[in-house]
Design an enzyme around this catalytic site. Structure first.
Site: not given
Ligand SMILES: C[S@@+](CC[C@H](N)C(=O)[O-])C[C@H]1O[C@@H](n2cnc3c(N)ncnc32)[C@H](O)[C@@H]1O
Length: 273
Positions: A92, A176
């Site tokens: 994220p 698109d």
């Molecule tokens: C619970 S999340 C970790 C969030 C982290 N503590 C933060 O707030 O940035 C676990 C994993 O989900 C994936 N993930 C969660 N949200 C995402 C998003 N919006 N885009 C891409 N990957 C995401 C990533 O691989 C991340 O490391």
């Protein structure tokens, strides 16, 4: 194109066998290799996470399994430069995943994905591989998922449909939403198909006219209508040179006008409909 995905939930990537991506795999256009991160753990519990340094809630994914898994995946076919892999790290906190980025990734021959769980992966893993290959830290939206596998599915599908020969009609992505060029990065307007009447609902007359110029103009007006309503930020960012006289007339009707720099903004005097 080759795709490697390292994950603790290989079964989550099953949809890569379905539909467009599945067919591209079957035709040999995509070489997808899914690896179970736990195959690179050597303790009794197949541990992939540990408590965070500095304290705080949650767990962090450990360096060793990731390093060993990525080394093995990369060793099998490692190349430098334009033919080499890029690392795609869903997070994220990454840069937003856009159509532009999908196009950029579709031009690379090999993507290696590292979908994480818990609070993410020990930072040293990304720093280590960034010395060997381009790294894209990518977010699919402003929300937090429990893991990165869904993000891998999203990115893979957006990239795969851009590969030559994957979509039945090569023209399909020209119109698109977000497509540069003729569409100017606008959202696509509504679409219709047969029957011409459904529950007393017809379709816009112009679409039956057979007049290509009028149809193209109608589509463009609908794209402007939808983009101003749903994504005004796209209009605000647009290079005003992409708008022709008719676009400008439509934008004015919709309550937009050019500012001092020529870019369009909402006319504060316009009355909301
Ligand atoms: C619970 S999340 C970790 C969030 C982290 N503590 C933060 O707030 O940035 C676990 C994993 O989900 C994936 N993930 C969660 N949200 C995402 C998003 N919006 N885009 C891409 N990957 C995401 C990533 O691989 C991340 O490391």
């Amino acid at each position: 194109m080759r795709l490697d995905v390292v994950t603790i939930f290989p079964e989550y990537l099953e949809p890569l066998n379905v539909s467009l991506v599945g067919k591209a795999r079957a035709r040999g256009q995509l070489d997808v290799r899914v690896h179970d991160l736990r195959d690179w753990t050597y303790d009794r519990h197949n541990t992939v996470d540990d408590t965070p340094y500095g304290g705080g809630p949650g767990m962090v994914m450990k360096t060793e399994p990731w390093g060993a898994a990525l080394d093995d995946a990369l060793a099998d076919g490692y190349e430098h430069g334009a033919h080499g892999p890029v690392l795609v790290v869903p997070t994220p906190s990454g840069r937003p995943f856009t159509q532009e980025l999908a196009v950029e990734l579709s031009e690379r021959p090999w993507l290696v994905f590292t979908p994480a769980r818990y609070e993410g992966i020990d930072r040293r893993v990304v720093d280590e591989y960034a010395t060997r290959m381009p790294v894209y830290e990518v977010s699919i939206g402003d929300y937090v998922l429990a893991g990165g596998e869904a993000a891998v599915l999203v990115i893979t599908e957006a990239v795969a449909r851009l590969l030559p020969g994957v979509l039945g009609n090569a023209e399909s992505h020209r119109d698109d939403s977000f497509a540069p060029g003729a569409m100017a990065g606008l959202l696509e307007g509504p679409v219709y198909t047969k029957p011409p009447e459904w529950r007393d609902r017809g379709i816009p007359e112009v679409l039956l006219s057979g007049h290509h110029g009028k149809i193209a103009r109608w589509r463009r007006d609908e794209a402007l209508r939808r983009t101003t309503a749903n994504r005004p930020d796209l209009i605000e960012r647009c290079d005003p040179a992409v708008f022709d006289k008719k676009d400008r007339e439509m934008l004015s009707i919709l309550g937009w006008r050019p500012g001092a720099d020529g870019r369009f903004g909402r006319n504060p005097e316009a009355v909301e409909e």
